[in-house]
Design an enzyme around this catalytic site. Structure first.
Site, mmCIF file in Angstrom:
data_model
loop_
_atom_site.group_PDB
_atom_site.id
_atom_site.type_symbol
_atom_site.label_atom_id
_atom_site.label_comp_id
_atom_site.label_asym_id
_atom_site.label_seq_id
_atom_site.Cartn_x
_atom_site.Cartn_y
_atom_site.Cartn_z
ATOM 1 N N HIS A 51 101.939 67.059 -2.156
ATOM 2 C CA HIS A 51 101.956 65.674 -2.650
ATOM 3 C C HIS A 51 101.024 65.557 -3.853
ATOM 4 O O HIS A 51 100.102 66.351 -4.010
ATOM 5 C CB HIS A 51 101.507 64.699 -1.557
ATOM 6 C CG HIS A 51 100.078 64.883 -1.152
ATOM 7 N ND1 HIS A 51 99.681 65.872 -0.268
ATOM 8 C CD2 HIS A 51 98.945 64.250 -1.545
ATOM 9 C CE1 HIS A 51 98.375 65.812 -0.113
ATOM 10 N NE2 HIS A 51 97.896 64.849 -0.876
ATOM 11 N N HIS A 100 97.982 66.387 -9.894
ATOM 12 C CA HIS A 100 98.171 67.800 -9.563
ATOM 13 C C HIS A 100 98.745 67.926 -8.158
ATOM 14 O O HIS A 100 98.700 66.994 -7.363
ATOM 15 C CB HIS A 100 96.843 68.555 -9.661
ATOM 16 C CG HIS A 100 95.867 68.137 -8.605
ATOM 17 N ND1 HIS A 100 95.094 67.013 -8.728
ATOM 18 C CD2 HIS A 100 95.565 68.690 -7.400
ATOM 19 C CE1 HIS A 100 94.346 66.881 -7.641
ATOM 20 N NE2 HIS A 100 94.609 67.886 -6.817
#
Length: 159
Positions: free
Chosen positions: A108, A26
């Protein structure tokens, strides 16, 4: 996308490291922590009708956070819709008592934890992702996958 992110991992992740389960991949927009029921309702309201269009995100950079021993994949540059999405959520969440993060946003995806040294320089094709929704996910201890999606909001389908 998940398969493309996992493909180079065997060459990058040392034996002692812990690769992220594919269903746990995610991109955190705003970290919320544990929420009381009234604050949870406020968060759900804040994420409704966000008004940001779906967008393309190129995960073209492999990185390493030495302090937290995390191998990650993210974009070299942050597209405007992603910036707008994070800023809108941060602004709306202030009404819920959630202060915006003071550090600059660094999108990220954590690929692996407990990576004790930077990976060797590897060349891999960018992973293209069409971001079409936002989810509210909650961690649950001791199970894999670690995160459970509690709610999902679609981004605006208009170009």
């Amino acid at each position: 996308m998940r398969a493309a992110l996992a493909e180079p991992l065997p060459d990058l992740v040392p034996e002692q490291a812990r690769a992220t389960h594919p269903l746990d991949l995610h991109l955190t927009l705003v970290f919320l922590g544990e929420l009381a029921p009234d604050r949870l309702r406020c968060v759900e309201s804040a994420a409704t009708d966000i008004g940001v269009p779906a967008f393309a995100l190129s995960l073209d950079r492999l990185g390493y956070f030495a302090r937290s021993q995390i191998l990650w994949r993210g974009p070299t540059s942050i597209p405007a819709p992603l910036r707008m999405l994070v800023l809108t959520l941060q602004t709306r969440l202030q009404a819920c008592g959630i202060a915006p993060e003071q550090r600059a946003y660094r999108p990220h995806m954590t690929l692996a934890r407990k990576v004790r040294a930077p990976p060797p320089a590897v060349s891999s094709a960018p992973v293209e992702w069409t971001v079409s929704d936002v989810v509210l996910a909650a961690g649950r201890g001791g199970t894999v996958p670690r995160y459970e999606i509690r709610q999902r909001w679609m981004l605006d389908a208009r170009p």
